[in-house]
Scaffold this motif. Sequence first.
Motif, PDB file in Angstrom:
ATOM      1  N   PRO A 159       0.809  -1.161   0.064  1.00 59.78           N
ATOM      2  CA  PRO A 159       0.269   0.030  -0.089  1.00 59.78           C
ATOM      3  C   PRO A 159       0.938   1.223   0.102  1.00 59.78           C
ATOM      4  O   PRO A 159       2.111   1.046   0.482  1.00 59.78           O
ATOM      5  N   SER A 160       0.112   2.401  -0.500  1.00 60.19           N
ATOM      6  CA  SER A 160       1.251   3.511  -0.366  1.00 60.19           C
ATOM      7  C   SER A 160       1.346   4.013   0.722  1.00 60.19           C
ATOM      8  O   SER A 160       0.382   3.698   1.865  1.00 60.19           O
ATOM      9  N   ARG A 161       2.358   4.829   0.972  1.00 60.40           N
ATOM     10  CA  ARG A 161       2.946   5.309   2.229  1.00 60.40           C
ATOM     11  C   ARG A 161       1.563   6.200   2.687  1.00 60.40           C
ATOM     12  O   ARG A 161       1.268   6.116   4.159  1.00 60.40           O
ATOM     13  N   ASP A 162       0.925   6.992   1.887  1.00 61.15           N
ATOM     14  CA  ASP A 162      -0.116   7.795   2.181  1.00 61.15           C
ATOM     15  C   ASP A 162      -1.288   7.286   2.989  1.00 61.15           C
ATOM     16  O   ASP A 162      -1.658   7.525   4.050  1.00 61.15           O
ATOM     17  N   VAL A 163      -1.621   5.964   2.401  1.00 66.56           N
ATOM     18  CA  VAL A 163      -2.495   5.031   2.854  1.00 66.56           C
ATOM     19  C   VAL A 163      -2.214   4.510   4.435  1.00 66.56           C
ATOM     20  O   VAL A 163      -2.860   4.679   5.190  1.00 66.56           O
ATOM     21  N   ALA A 219      -3.046   5.063  10.124  1.00 68.81           N
ATOM     22  CA  ALA A 219      -2.646   5.186  11.361  1.00 68.81           C
ATOM     23  C   ALA A 219      -3.250   6.283  12.004  1.00 68.81           C
ATOM     24  O   ALA A 219      -3.510   6.348  13.225  1.00 68.81           O
ATOM     25  N   GLN A 220      -3.245   7.504  11.427  1.00 67.55           N
ATOM     26  CA  GLN A 220      -4.140   8.661  11.885  1.00 67.55           C
ATOM     27  C   GLN A 220      -5.484   8.508  12.238  1.00 67.55           C
ATOM     28  O   GLN A 220      -5.981   8.890  13.234  1.00 67.55           O
ATOM     29  N   ASN A 221      -6.345   8.016  11.037  1.00 67.86           N
ATOM     30  CA  ASN A 221      -7.783   7.786  11.283  1.00 67.86           C
ATOM     31  C   ASN A 221      -8.098   6.853  12.271  1.00 67.86           C
ATOM     32  O   ASN A 221      -8.918   6.924  12.922  1.00 67.86           O
ATOM     33  N   ASN A 271     -10.094  -2.794   6.035  1.00 63.65           N
ATOM     34  CA  ASN A 271     -10.647  -2.156   4.763  1.00 63.65           C
ATOM     35  C   ASN A 271      -9.890  -1.408   3.852  1.00 63.65           C
ATOM     36  O   ASN A 271      -9.876  -1.275   2.741  1.00 63.65           O
ATOM     37  N   ALA A 272      -9.037  -0.369   4.617  1.00 62.28           N
ATOM     38  CA  ALA A 272      -8.265   0.569   4.143  1.00 62.28           C
ATOM     39  C   ALA A 272      -7.356  -0.100   3.110  1.00 62.28           C
ATOM     40  O   ALA A 272      -6.799   0.489   1.941  1.00 62.28           O
ATOM     41  N   VAL A 273      -6.793  -1.483   3.630  1.00 60.85           N
ATOM     42  CA  VAL A 273      -5.755  -2.060   2.755  1.00 60.85           C
ATOM     43  C   VAL A 273      -6.237  -3.050   1.698  1.00 60.85           C
ATOM     44  O   VAL A 273      -5.804  -3.163   0.785  1.00 60.85           O
ATOM     45  N   THR A 274      -7.515  -3.576   2.047  1.00 64.06           N
ATOM     46  CA  THR A 274      -7.688  -4.702   1.389  1.00 64.06           C
ATOM     47  C   THR A 274      -8.961  -4.538   0.272  1.00 64.06           C
ATOM     48  O   THR A 274      -9.365  -5.250  -0.464  1.00 64.06           O
ATOM     49  N   ARG A 275      -9.828  -3.371   0.505  1.00 59.24           N
ATOM     50  CA  ARG A 275     -10.994  -3.327  -0.217  1.00 59.24           C
ATOM     51  C   ARG A 275     -10.896  -2.390  -1.649  1.00 59.24           C
ATOM     52  O   ARG A 275     -10.277  -1.092  -1.265  1.00 59.24           O
ATOM     53  N   PRO A 276     -11.499  -2.654  -2.703  1.00 57.98           N
ATOM     54  CA  PRO A 276     -11.187  -1.974  -3.533  1.00 57.98           C
ATOM     55  C   PRO A 276     -12.152  -0.620  -3.368  1.00 57.98           C
ATOM     56  O   PRO A 276     -13.128  -0.657  -2.530  1.00 57.98           O
ATOM     57  N   SER A 277     -11.778   0.372  -3.924  1.00 54.59           N
ATOM     58  CA  SER A 277     -12.632   1.629  -3.668  1.00 54.59           C
ATOM     59  C   SER A 277     -13.921   1.574  -4.228  1.00 54.59           C
ATOM     60  O   SER A 277     -14.407   0.704  -5.178  1.00 54.59           O
ATOM     61  N   ARG A 278     -14.945   2.208  -3.516  1.00 48.48           N
ATOM     62  CA  ARG A 278     -16.376   2.235  -3.929  1.00 48.48           C
ATOM     63  C   ARG A 278     -16.480   2.676  -5.383  1.00 48.48           C
ATOM     64  O   ARG A 278     -17.247   2.076  -6.185  1.00 48.48           O
ATOM     65  N   ASP A 279     -15.606   3.591  -5.825  1.00 45.17           N
ATOM     66  CA  ASP A 279     -15.912   4.037  -7.444  1.00 45.17           C
ATOM     67  C   ASP A 279     -15.341   2.721  -8.166  1.00 45.17           C
ATOM     68  O   ASP A 279     -16.021   2.588  -9.202  1.00 45.17           O
ATOM     69  N   VAL A 280     -14.587   2.077  -7.844  1.00 44.04           N
ATOM     70  CA  VAL A 280     -14.151   1.077  -8.702  1.00 44.04           C
ATOM     71  C   VAL A 280     -15.233  -0.161  -8.745  1.00 44.04           C
ATOM     72  O   VAL A 280     -15.475  -0.503  -9.885  1.00 44.04           O
ATOM     73  N   LEU A 281     -15.800  -0.357  -7.756  1.00 44.82           N
ATOM     74  CA  LEU A 281     -16.858  -1.290  -7.784  1.00 44.82           C
ATOM     75  C   LEU A 281     -18.120  -0.660  -8.566  1.00 44.82           C
ATOM     76  O   LEU A 281     -18.799  -1.529  -9.317  1.00 44.82           O
ATOM     77  N   VAL A 282     -18.535   0.414  -8.216  1.00 47.07           N
ATOM     78  CA  VAL A 282     -19.701   0.933  -9.108  1.00 47.07           C
ATOM     79  C   VAL A 282     -19.437   1.093 -10.652  1.00 47.07           C
ATOM     80  O   VAL A 282     -20.151   0.746 -11.362  1.00 47.07           O
ATOM     81  N   GLN A 283     -18.204   1.674 -10.898  1.00 40.80           N
ATOM     82  CA  GLN A 283     -17.944   1.593 -12.160  1.00 40.80           C
ATOM     83  C   GLN A 283     -17.940   0.117 -12.859  1.00 40.80           C
ATOM     84  O   GLN A 283     -18.150   0.028 -14.061  1.00 40.80           O
ATOM     85  N   ASP A 284     -17.225  -0.655 -12.140  1.00 41.77           N
ATOM     86  CA  ASP A 284     -17.271  -2.076 -12.355  1.00 41.77           C
ATOM     87  C   ASP A 284     -18.677  -2.665 -12.737  1.00 41.77           C
ATOM     88  O   ASP A 284     -19.048  -3.175 -13.835  1.00 41.77           O
ATOM     89  N   ALA A 285     -19.718  -2.334 -11.817  1.00 42.51           N
ATOM     90  CA  ALA A 285     -20.952  -2.675 -12.099  1.00 42.51           C
ATOM     91  C   ALA A 285     -21.487  -2.084 -13.396  1.00 42.51           C
ATOM     92  O   ALA A 285     -22.227  -2.705 -14.090  1.00 42.51           O
ATOM     93  N   GLN A 286     -21.292  -0.707 -13.562  1.00 42.23           N
ATOM     94  CA  GLN A 286     -21.815   0.078 -14.710  1.00 42.23           C
ATOM     95  C   GLN A 286     -21.179  -0.559 -15.824  1.00 42.23           C
ATOM     96  O   GLN A 286     -22.064  -0.995 -16.974  1.00 42.23           O
TER      97      GLN A 286
END
Lengths: 272, 272, 272
Positions: free
Chosen positions: A218-222, A227-229, B213-228
């Motif tokens: 994962p990117s450093r930003d993530v 960690a912050q969130n 979730n931050a590390v393992t889940r695709p973003s919501r945008d990816v999933l919605v775009q994928d569905a579309q």
Amino acid sequence: MLRFAAVLLEIWLLPLPAMAARYPSYGTLQTTKSDGVLNVVINNTYSTINLFDMHVQSDLANLIETLQANDTDVRVVVFSKSVLPLYDTGFPDMLFPVALLWNITQLPQATIAVVEGRTRGIGNEFLMSCDMRFASTSPLRGAMYLSRLIGRGLTFEYVLSSADVDARTAARVGWVNAAFDTSRELHQYVQALAARIALFPAAGIVATKTGINAVTRPSRDVLVQDAQNVIAALVPTPPVQDAFKRFLQVTRNQSIGPMELNYGAEVRRLFN
Amino acid sequence: MLRFAAVLLEIWLLPLPAMAARYPSYGTLQTTKSDGVLNVVINNTYSTINLFDMHVQSDLANLIETLQANDTDVRVVVFSKSVLPLYDTGFPDMLFPVALLWNITQLPQATIAVVEGRTRGIGNEFLMSCDMRFASTSPLRGAMYLSRLIGRGLTFEYVLSSADVDARTAARVGWVNAAFDTSRELHQYVQALAARIALFPAAGIVATKTGINAVTRPSRDVLVQDAQNVIAALVPTPPVQDAFKRFLQVTRNQSIGPMELNYGAEVRRLFN
Amino acid sequence: MLRFAAVLLEIWLLPLPAMAARYPSYGTLQTTKSDGVLNVVINNTYSTINLFDMHVQSDLANLIETLQANDTDVRVVVFSKSVLPLYDTGFPDMLFPVALLWNITQLPQATIAVVEGRTRGIGNEFLMSCDMRFASTSPLRGAMYLSRLIGRGLTFEYVLSSADVDARTAARVGWVNAAFDTSRELHQYVQALAARIALFPAAGIVATKTGINAVTRPSRDVLVQDAQNVIAALVPTPPVQDAFKRFLQVTRNQSIGPMELNYGAEVRRLFN
């Protein structure tokens, strides 16, 4: 075979004073160097349970700075320790360990963690930040970075239930590269692997690591945002502070006892 | 052990009327709550094969809204069902199930799916959206979200061949966390795990889920775009519409029969 | 069963001249087509060790262009070869193979690689670019794209140590979908799988691949940047050029010999 292993273990346990100039034995780190491989034993004399606390983290930060500027002399680093348990609850800066772990993934050397004994919380995140992990009979307890290795489903199960997982299971699911029945087999395998990797030019190791990191890290930003969130937002809250206080009471300030030796079963004592 | 399991199953099957005020038994969902764990049995009385159709999805959407606003009283949700087969071909809005599944991953509670019986198509995507999955002897058939758990290679094999995969194989490759020989062992393990997770404060569960979730889940945008891009572009095309029509004929409007019971082998009847 | 397998192998090995008009037997590729499945045997007659060199790559690029514009007649492509070893050190354009491999992941057909014999370096990257992989008794040696299938830890171990990994281990960790004891079982399984996938409409295969790629494939930018940063920056450096020269000497210009047959053990000869 056994004789070979015995010799290896002997080398392993003896720091070479001649090397102390460049890779000193810090308070908590004992280093020995041989043929491109630096062995680092983490031994926190400030803690009865070899806590991965501010002393270890500061010493590691210094070592990593030295390795980062390495002149290709060291090509593999092997970290080992008997136990590496919980996070130091008194650590002042939440982002310091995040930066430390990120910097480990950035090292030009191949990094191998040898696990013997309990490894939990930030201790496990340290394992995750190394390139490879090998274990003998050890209970491991995961934290968030685990998901990069074993996937969402098992990470949720292990982390949410705060279970201790044995080394054999950890190897089966990809948490560690392999598990060994004895400490001797473990060290023999790791030293042979380290020697093999050290055969190759430093530039090849750097390029390989860059390529694998580009795809799997994962990117450093993530990580910083995470960690912050998560950690920074969670730790100051009353339920976590209450659990910490109770934890320090129950463990008699993080010393050896039932909670330390069998965290998985004893953890319910923190919440009722 | 057996006695303990028997008691568990009894609790499992009895909805507690007293809880109906906050977690009602919707038409297709029977809920029981105990010690921070909400058990939800999906039982679609509108369908002879427990279809994951608009009735189930609407009821789930309402339940999830309630859980999302939860006052930390419920910390673990266990979804179970005997069978959860194919996608309702008549569902009007393609993006509704995508939003539903995303919202499940966002729940502040730990979510566990218990699989007993056929689980395919959107039924399997529902499994994927839960944090953890456990199965007894069940054939599973994958869909796209499977790749997050078992990797590219096996996902391509299982989804492109539309094969039914048994629970034991599913556990070996990481599709489900574990497979059990009997329903009793399955429920016993899951109820013990749910009780263990429910020990911890709600804030800890939320923080753990956020981090994973931050590390393992695709973003919501990816999933919605994928569905579309994929589903919405594919479903209206003549070959898919023809396959759907033939499917409804062959299954006699999605009722029990050879196609439903043995989809993996029978599916070729749709295409020749 | 054995008779069926024998028939399959016979079909497998005989190019059909009638198909040559659309899928010609290029210099290094022999193609046969039947019921929506195109079998492609890679046989580099310019090389004594079936090198994945500029001849193979150019022929593959032409084939892929034809397949990309396919009229849905071919729905599955099976690539096979006896051996597919190291990268051609004389290839002029570093980005050509990156584009080639990316284009394979973009094909509208399902792609299956059959591995029989040594597969290393760019040969393994080619395997990774196919949707699925099946092997019999073969030593495999990984390169960077491996991490998408088997995770960070094992990728670091296998790539940094430049070890040959047997097919059985490769199947256990997810490198290949499955390993078979005999060539006959391998081809029988793959041909049955290919026939099964070819049952489905081309539009369904495309949509499935698009969906899985959206979630599991690094972006084209990441791969190109990776190739530029890592390979292009590394290959011209003195240590790599020296290793290449030594490699050509030791292997007598990439011909059969100890280094080719047992690369894992012999590689240390390049560095001392």
